[in-house]
Design an enzyme around this catalytic site. Structure first.
Site, short mmCIF file in Angstrom:
data_model
loop_
_atom_site.label_atom_id
_atom_site.label_comp_id
_atom_site.label_asym_id
_atom_site.label_seq_id
_atom_site.Cartn_x
_atom_site.Cartn_y
_atom_site.Cartn_z
N GLU A 32 -5.70 -8.70 0.46
CA GLU A 32 -6.31 -8.42 1.77
C GLU A 32 -7.78 -8.12 1.57
O GLU A 32 -8.15 -7.40 0.63
CB GLU A 32 -5.70 -7.16 2.43
CG GLU A 32 -4.36 -7.35 3.07
CD GLU A 32 -3.84 -6.06 3.75
OE1 GLU A 32 -4.66 -5.24 4.21
OE2 GLU A 32 -2.62 -5.90 3.78
N TYR A 79 -11.34 -3.15 1.01
CA TYR A 79 -12.12 -3.11 2.26
C TYR A 79 -13.51 -2.53 2.04
O TYR A 79 -14.00 -1.75 2.86
CB TYR A 79 -11.34 -2.32 3.32
CG TYR A 79 -10.15 -3.11 3.85
CD1 TYR A 79 -10.32 -4.01 4.89
CD2 TYR A 79 -8.89 -2.98 3.28
CE1 TYR A 79 -9.25 -4.77 5.36
CE2 TYR A 79 -7.82 -3.74 3.74
CZ TYR A 79 -8.01 -4.62 4.78
OH TYR A 79 -6.96 -5.38 5.24
N GLU A 104 0.79 -1.23 0.00
CA GLU A 104 0.00 0.00 0.00
C GLU A 104 0.83 1.29 0.00
O GLU A 104 0.60 2.18 0.83
CB GLU A 104 -0.98 0.00 1.18
CG GLU A 104 -1.99 -1.12 1.12
CD GLU A 104 -3.12 -0.97 2.12
OE1 GLU A 104 -3.03 -0.09 3.00
OE2 GLU A 104 -4.10 -1.72 2.01
C1 BDP Z 1 -4.54 -2.43 5.22
C2 BDP Z 1 -3.08 -2.64 5.59
C3 BDP Z 1 -2.92 -3.55 6.80
C4 BDP Z 1 -3.86 -3.09 7.89
C5 BDP Z 1 -5.27 -3.19 7.36
C6 BDP Z 1 -6.31 -2.82 8.41
O1 BDP Z 1 -2.38 -3.19 4.50
O2 BDP Z 1 -1.58 -3.53 7.23
O3 BDP Z 1 -3.72 -3.84 9.06
O4 BDP Z 1 -5.40 -2.28 6.30
O5 BDP Z 1 -6.57 -1.64 8.57
O6 BDP Z 1 -4.72 -1.25 4.55
O7 BDP Z 1 -6.82 -3.70 9.08
#
Ligand code: BDP
Length: 628
Positions: free
Chosen positions: A511, A475, A422
């Site tokens: 992720e 997310y 990121e």
């Molecule tokens: C992402 C990051 C990660 C964070 C995650 C979060 O890559 O390291 O822990 O978000 O916010 O953007 O849980």
């Protein structure tokens, strides 16, 4: 630099694991230790010391909040005897990981310095620097300060308003969410080699029809091969039978009917098959060195839509992890390593990302042995501010990639290098910064794809054109449109199609996740409950299923387990996006994932095609009500 492995020529490896003396330099300048030259004496003579386990992070060991949150130089020392009969050998001191800057002295004489955690460094100790009649002392000074040019970057902010802060008050700002654990995180070892020694080995493997090829390149400490009386290279199979031989430092060994290295989910008969590459050199004076390297025969290739291991499509059903545990922080922890691998297998995981830094070599050994594929990531996390893209950062980042490739280049489990997580890859500066990093990494190792993990809007993304496989973090319904799980399929589906349309490369969702407090329930679902995590993941899974077999080549939940973070108002004692708790107990989501991953194992044609259906049917309907 080769990992110190015991062989008949290298039997002496002294591991300095244990309780060391420890003292944080809490002087205002943090320079008292240097001003008073603490390295010249036993640390206990300089002031009050406390016992500190090595390896471990020092942060969570005591009840002292000041030490947990300490920023600056911390000092360690310990003592050891050295055997007289080994004084004529080359004596090496190796530290597997010290976070962040380290200076190392032996008996008061500086041996080496290193910048950056998570990667090993070593230096030679000369015979005259050691005593054989008395104890010897190792002193290590460690500084955990993160600045705009460290990896990960950070910043020290001085607060000058004396109405609100005392004089000299400063805070460490972090650009990542995980706790900045510090200290001597992995093993410290003293080992010996002959004076003329095997310096490095590079193996590149291939196969065609019923033949495997091991291309090898060995370097030794003597530049002229005529200094060597003999060179013996032998490849042994898993039963120690010799299956190939050579008598030179560089060449190719043919292996008839090779057992290829496969991820554990792709081959029932012999997954993760490891051969041994053994080299013995004898000098004109009769001095001998011997080194043994486990390796696997396999290939990695990438098309516009596929990631191929041994020419078969590979779908990564994985997890992104952290090295993180209660009390030890990021300290090497064998019970935790064993437990995590048992959980990875229990989940049906075939792939991990070493988010967001290189993991211990002992973990990588298990990936090789147990057939878990690795996206090997460097500590380039949080490169988001303009002053993180300057020439000092760039040259350090290039060096870190060299150290990482050097350390892990012979590991069959490593299928890709990740240069960052990121970064702000929509900044024009990011192109001038990352293009050379990606190209340099590719030049160091042309056999593996390179990537970085992106999180930008596809329309603004500038760097992904230079990667081989696109990795993205998403997310939806968490950081954007929080609680609206009904939007996930539409948003994620459209988004992934756009990424593939723009870059025409295979994609891994590296992720996706939602914070979840274990044991918190509410129906209908509500954010932070276990019900929400399940509902959220199920929506992502629908999208993954519709694109698997198309251009989506992997999914990785964030995160394998809950982990500690800096203190901030969006975290309740850590990041809770784990499917396991920090103590490694499953949330409902772990059962969901397990059910899903075993279903994938059973249903992916390529696995069936290769070696028959795996016998895991009974897992696929444990939670029929959850998976629908
Ligand atoms: C992402 C990051 C990660 C964070 C995650 C979060 O890559 O390291 O822990 O978000 O916010 O953007 O849980």
């Amino acid at each position: 630099m080769l990992y110190p492995r015991q062989t008949w020529a290298r039997a002496f490896i002294h591991d300095l694991t244990g309780m060391w003396n420890f003292r944080a330099d809490d002087s205002v300048s943090r320079r008292q230790g240097f001003d008073e030259q603490w390295y010249l004496h036993s640390l206990s003579k300089t002031g009050k010391v406390i016992p500190m386990p090595v390896p471990s992070s020092y942060n969570d060991i005591t009840q002292d909040k000041g030490l947990r949150d300490f920023v600056g130089w911390a000092w360690y020392d310990t003592e050891f005897y050295f055997p007289r009969e080994l004084l004529n050998k080359r004596i090496v001191l190796r530290l597997d990981s010290v976070h962040y800057n380290a200076i190392v002295w032996v008996n008061g004489q500086e041996i080496m310095r290193h910048d950056g955690g998570h990667l090993p460094f070593e230096g030679e100790i000369l015979g005259h620097q050691l005593s054989v009649d008395d104890l010897n002392r190792i002193t290590v000074a460690v500084n955990n300060t993160l600045t705009p040019t460290t990896l990960p970057p950070g910043e020290i902010i001085y607060e000058n308003d004396t109405n609100r802060y005392p004089p000299g008050y400063f805070v460490q700002k972090l650009q990542m969410d995980f706790f900045n654990y510090a200290g001597i995180h992995r093993s410290v070892k003293i080992y010996t080699t002959p004076k003329v020694y095997v310096n490095d080995i590079t193996l590149v493997t291939d196969y065609k029809d019923d033949k495997g090829f091991v291309n090898f390149n060995i370097t030794t400490s003597t530049s002229s091969p005529s200094d060597l009386r003999s060179i013996d290279v032998v490849v042994r199979d898993a039963y120690d039978h010799v299956v190939g031989k050579a008598g030179n430092l560089k060449g190719t060994i043919d292996i008839p009917n090779p057992n290829l290295w496969w991820p554990w989910t792709m081959n029932t008969s012999s997954p993760a098959y490891l051969y041994k590459f053994e080299v013995t050199i004898v000098t004109k004076d009769g001095e001998k060195d011997n080194y043994l390297l486990p390796f696997g025969i396999r290939t990695i290739n990438v098309t516009n839509t596929q990631l191929l291991i041994n020419d078969r499509p590979f779908y990564c059903h994985g997890v992104a992890k952290h090295e993180d545990s209660d009390i030890r922080g990021k300290g090497l922890d064998f019970p935790l390593i064993a437990k995590d691998f048992n959980l990875l297998k229990w989940l049906g995981t075939n792939c991990i990302r070493t988010s967001h830094y290189p993991y211990a070599e002992e973990i990588m050994d298990q990936c090789d042995r147990q057939g878990i594929v690795v996206i090997d990531e460097c500590p380039g996390v949080g490169i988001t501010k303009k002053n993180n893209f300057g020439p000092v950062s760039l040259s350090h980042h290039l060096k870190v990639m060299e150290e990482l490739v050097q350390r892990d280049k012979n590991r069959p489990s490593v299928i890709m290098w990740s240069t960052a997580n990121e970064p702000d890859s929509a900044l024009p500066e990011a192109v001038a910064y990352f293009r050379p990093i990606l190209e340099h990494t590719k030049a160091l190792d042309p056999t593996r794809p390179v990537t970085f993990v992106a999180n930008q809007d596809v329309n603004k993304e500038l760097v992904s054109q230079y990667v081989d496989v696109i990795c993205i973090n998403r997310y939806n319904a968490w950081y954007t449109d929080c609680s609206h799980t009904e939007l996930i399929q539409r948003q994620l589906g459209n988004d992934l199609h756009k990424w593939h349309g723009k870059f025409n490369k295979p994609i891994i969702v590296a992720e996706y996740g939602a914070d979840t407090i274990a044991g918190l329930h509410q129906d209908p679902s509500f954010v932070f409950t276990e019900e929400y995590q399940i509902e959220f993941m199920n929506e992502y899974h629908q999208v993954f299923d519709s694109l698997r077999g198309d251009f989506l080549v992997g999914e990785m939940v964030w995160n394998f387990a809950d982990f500690m973070t800096k203190q901030e108002i969006i975290r309740v004692v850590g990041n809770k996006k784990g499917v396991f708790t920090r103590q490694r107990q499953p949330k409902m989501s772990a059962h969901l994932l397990r059910s899903r991953y075993y279903k994938i194992i059973n249903s992916t044609d390529v696995y069936k095609g290769h070696s028959g259906k795996l016998g895991f049917n009974h897992y696929s309907n444990i939670f029929p009500n959850i998976i629908g």
